[in-house]
Design an enzyme around this catalytic site. Structure first.
Site, mmCIF file in Angstrom:
data_model
loop_
_atom_site.group_PDB
_atom_site.id
_atom_site.type_symbol
_atom_site.label_atom_id
_atom_site.label_comp_id
_atom_site.label_asym_id
_atom_site.label_seq_id
_atom_site.Cartn_x
_atom_site.Cartn_y
_atom_site.Cartn_z
ATOM 1 N N ASP A 27 -31.184 21.129 7.846
ATOM 2 C CA ASP A 27 -32.438 21.086 8.314
ATOM 3 C C ASP A 27 -33.234 22.437 7.766
ATOM 4 O O ASP A 27 -34.202 22.841 8.229
ATOM 5 C CB ASP A 27 -32.601 21.354 9.802
ATOM 6 N N HIS A 57 -34.139 14.421 5.777
ATOM 7 C CA HIS A 57 -35.102 15.352 4.825
ATOM 8 C C HIS A 57 -36.471 14.984 4.869
ATOM 9 O O HIS A 57 -37.017 13.968 4.211
ATOM 10 C CB HIS A 57 -34.496 15.399 3.419
#
Length: 452
Positions: A27, A57
């Protein structure tokens, strides 16, 4: 590193290829970084080299389009093709849903941009169901799985290597039906009835997937690498690596540069890529496991528009920048050539944001976590147990200036900063200092106080 690789570190656009890896728990902004690297039109393809449909993503375009990339490469909104290598676990059902969303944000035919290695393993609804049943059975000791069955597919392939379905098996209905029935029955014998669709329905969907995409072998990737620049897009983060992460809160996937470098070496292009590590200005993780710098007071100051509580992963947690953990990640990777530092706007929103330089563990100051040999999960579990007692003991406060944060993080991890990001659509490439010929990948010098 030979002279050719050393000169490649001068600037990303001069490198033959680029490998993008998250130096945290995931992340950190790999999607935005890959999207930016694809901006100049010179990238031939994005190659996915680990993980599967559990990746998330996020890319937000300047005109406001947003997509969370799972299996497609994060250059897709720029019409850059994706190749799913044999190290990628492919979920045709999730891929279909992702393709549907890509059509709504301006990609008319996503499958036309996709090639898939026939040797890539399949993740099926039976893997996902087993994954969730195991996680539920752990109760309070959950590992923070994404519940997508990627780890279960790896587990099954290790136990039954001749029967684990691959992408290439989708071309033979007879073979695929046999494999899916074996898979379903073996998992049901172990865990009980699986809440999953009939085998015949799965086989129909998988066959349609095989007809819709272009299936290839390793030679196709070799040809692709010879044609021009490729970006290798990693999933998750090094601190979740199957061998070097904080076991058992890890993934069944190699999250370092290793898989990408294996593919390059097989293509006759070893050490031809710039090794780019991605970090935020603060450290985050999804779900349980060590997060030494966790600070709940940061959560309202640094809201996450694209990350939140996950049904299977658990809560999204926020902490100050953990230089000890991120330097460990860089070291177990064998070093990095450059960094992408994201969320440089965060210090301006969270004025108390700091960098943790050392831990206090059992009365000792620990400035470095010593990497162990790959495969020693008992050692990694012991490290995890020690980290549960660790507390930040040495702080640095760069202030609110993004330039000072970028410089401080580069110094902490021993690598120049190539890309700076201050928001979902604000990524700036910088020129790197030239590397000396015959050098080695950049590593931070180990401090004296280390946790073995």
């Amino acid at each position: 590193m030979d002279a050719a690789h050393a000169s490649a570190t001068a600037h990303a656009s001069d490198a033959a290829h680029t490998i993008v890896v998250d130096l945290g728990f995931g992340d950190a902004g790999k999607g935005a970084v890959v999207d930016r690297l694809c901006q100049d039109g010179t990238v031939q393809a994005v190659v996915r080299f680990n993980g599967g449909a559990q990746a998330a993503h996020n890319v937000v375009t300047a005109d406001g389009r947003h997509h969370t990339f799972a299996q497609f490469g994060s250059g897709t909104l720029r019409a850059v093709p994706t190749h799913l290598s044999r190290f990628m676990t492919v979920d045709p059902l999730a891929l279909s849903a992702e393709a549907d969303h890509l059509r709504t944000v301006g990609v008319p035919n996503p499958y036309a941009l996709l090639t898939v290695d026939r040797a890539a393993p399949l993740a099926t609804p039976y893997h996902a169901a087993a994954n969730r049943l195991r996680e539920q059975a752990r109760g309070a000791e959950r590992h923070g799985s994404c519940g997508m069955g990627v780890g279960e597919a790896a587990r099954y392939a290790l136990a039954h290597p001749g029967d684990a379905p691959t992408v290439g098996d989708c071309l033979s209905r007879t073979r695929l039906l046999r494999q899916l029935r074996l898979l379903r029955d073996r998992l049901a014998d172990e865990l009980g009835p699986l809440p999953a669709p009939p085998v015949e329905d799965c086989a129909d969907v998988f066959a349609a997937f095989a007809r819709a995409v272009t299936l290839t072998d390793g030679a196709a990737l070799h040809a692709l690498l010879r044609r021009g620049r490729v970006v290798f897009e990693g999933a998750q983060g090094v601190l979740l690596d199957e061998w070097h992460g904080f076991h058992p809160y890890t993934t069944w996937s190699t999250t370092t540069f290793a898989n990408a470098e294996t593919l390059l070496a097989e293509a006759g292009a070893p050490r031809s890529a710039l090794r780019l590590g991605v970090v935020r200005t603060y450290t985050t993780r999804h779900g349980p496991g060590p997060l030494v710098t966790e600070d709940p007071e940061l959560t309202p100051l640094l809201p996450e528009p694209h990350n939140g509580h996950g049904r299977w992963q658990g809560a999204f947690r926020t902490g100050h920048f953990d230089a000890v953990a991120h330097a460990y990640a860089a070291e177990v990777c064998g070093g990095v050539d450059a960094l992408a530092v994201t969320h440089l706007d965060a210090p301006g929103r969270a004025r108390g944001l700091r960098i943790c330089r050392a831990y206090g563990i059992d009365g000792h100051l620990v400035e470095r976590l010593t990497p162990g040999p790959p495969g020693d999960l008992d050692r990694q579990a012991a490290l995890t147990a020690r980290l549960r007692t660790a507390r930040p003991a040495l702080w640095d406060t760069p202030g609110r200036d993004p330039r000072r944060w970028s410089a401080a993080i580069g110094a902490a991890l021993g690598a120049p900063v190539l890309l700076e990001s201050s928001g979902p659509t604000r990524q700036v490439l910088r020129r790197l200092p030239a590397a000396s010929p015959g050098g080695t990948p950049v590593k931070a010098a180990p401090p004296a106080a280390a946790l073995q």
